[in-house]
Design a protein around this motif. Structure first.
Motif, PDB file in Angstrom:
ATOM      1  N   ASN A   1     172.977 -42.661  37.587  1.00 27.39           N
ATOM      2  CA  ASN A   1     173.380 -42.209  38.915  1.00 27.39           C
ATOM      3  C   ASN A   1     173.513 -40.696  38.943  1.00 27.39           C
ATOM      4  O   ASN A   1     174.462 -40.130  38.395  1.00 27.39           O
ATOM      5  CB  ASN A   1     174.705 -42.861  39.324  1.00 27.39           C
ATOM      6  N   THR A   2     172.526 -40.041  39.564  1.00 28.43           N
ATOM      7  CA  THR A   2     172.545 -38.588  39.729  1.00 28.43           C
ATOM      8  C   THR A   2     172.023 -38.251  41.123  1.00 28.43           C
ATOM      9  O   THR A   2     171.508 -39.115  41.845  1.00 28.43           O
ATOM     10  CB  THR A   2     171.651 -37.871  38.692  1.00 28.43           C
ATOM     11  N   ILE A   3     172.092 -36.980  41.496  1.00 27.73           N
ATOM     12  CA  ILE A   3     171.598 -36.517  42.787  1.00 27.73           C
ATOM     13  C   ILE A   3     170.096 -36.753  42.924  1.00 27.73           C
ATOM     14  O   ILE A   3     169.568 -36.810  44.042  1.00 27.73           O
ATOM     15  CB  ILE A   3     171.931 -35.024  42.986  1.00 27.73           C
TER      16      ILE A   3
ATOM     17  N   GLN B   1     168.994 -39.301  45.416  1.00 27.78           N
ATOM     18  CA  GLN B   1     168.937 -38.919  46.830  1.00 27.78           C
ATOM     19  C   GLN B   1     167.525 -38.459  47.192  1.00 27.78           C
ATOM     20  O   GLN B   1     166.976 -38.835  48.228  1.00 27.78           O
ATOM     21  CB  GLN B   1     169.942 -37.810  47.119  1.00 27.78           C
TER      22      GLN B   1
END
Length: 214
Positions: A9-11, A14
């Motif tokens: 889970n990282t940017i 997005q």
């Protein structure tokens, strides 16, 4: 070795979500920009595997010892869809030479296709770390054909393949035919259509980035 970016889970997720979003991706500039961002992130992750040397850097107040890459990898891109993704890699490996390759699906009367490697413009890849960038790794046939063509001409020291979205089938094909290659992927999808488009994928990356082909 396979690195899958969206396993963490990282940017970056997005940017991947926006690439897939059928409404957001109609903004071609934003679609290209998100590919560049993901290219930058994968370039950073890949850079952790390189060898480093200590360099003494003179500042205005003293000397700093900094670890820098012992060599710059060579980059490559399969035209046209992979250009923004490749640009992201170039922004991080900004001293690297680049290879540009055209490859396309040549459709037979039966509806099947073969991969035609039409043109290669490349620096000398002998004894080089080589990173091939392509937005979509669908059947894997284009990437395998291109890599085998380059490996027939040059003694590539280390092969890396980077893609935004890959299919399970494409990954298997690449691993079977290029067992020493290291894969750097943002996501893997399980399905493909009868025309070898990845599902859910994101659509035709080249058309979304640069407009529909005539």
């Amino acid at each position: 070795m396979i690195f899958i970016l969206n396993k963490t889970n990282t940017i970056a997720n997005q940017f991947l979500a926006e690439l897939r979003d059928a409404d957001i991706q109609q903004d071609k500039a934003r679609f290209r920009c998100n590919q560049e961002k993901l290219g930058q992130i994968l370039a950073y992750e890949l850079s952790k595997t390189l060898k480093y040397d200590i360099k003494e850097v003179q500042t205005s107040l003293g000397t700093a010892a900094i670890s820098v890459p012992a060599e710059q990898p060579a980059l490559g891109v399969i035209l046209r869809a992979g250009l923004p993704f490749h640009q992201g890699f170039m922004q991080y490996f900004d001293q690297s030479p680049s290879a540009f390759i055209t490859a396309y699906r040549k459709i037979k009367r039966t509806g099947d296709f073969i991969i035609q490697v039409d043109h290669i413009s490349t620096p000398n890849l002998d004894d080089k770390i080589f990173i091939l960038c392509d937005t979509m790794l669908a059947t894997g046939q284009s990437i395998v054909a291109v890599c085998k063509e380059l490996m027939a001409q040059y003694k590539i020291k280390e092969l890396h393949i980077a893609a935004v979205i890959a299919s399970t089938e494409g990954v298997a094909h690449v691993r079977a035919n290029l067992p020493k290659a290291k894969l750097w992927l943002c996501a893997i999808d399980d399905e493909m259509t009868s025309k070898a488009y990845i599902v859910p994928g994101l659509g035709d990356a080249g058309d979304l980035a640069f407009g529909e082909k005539a």
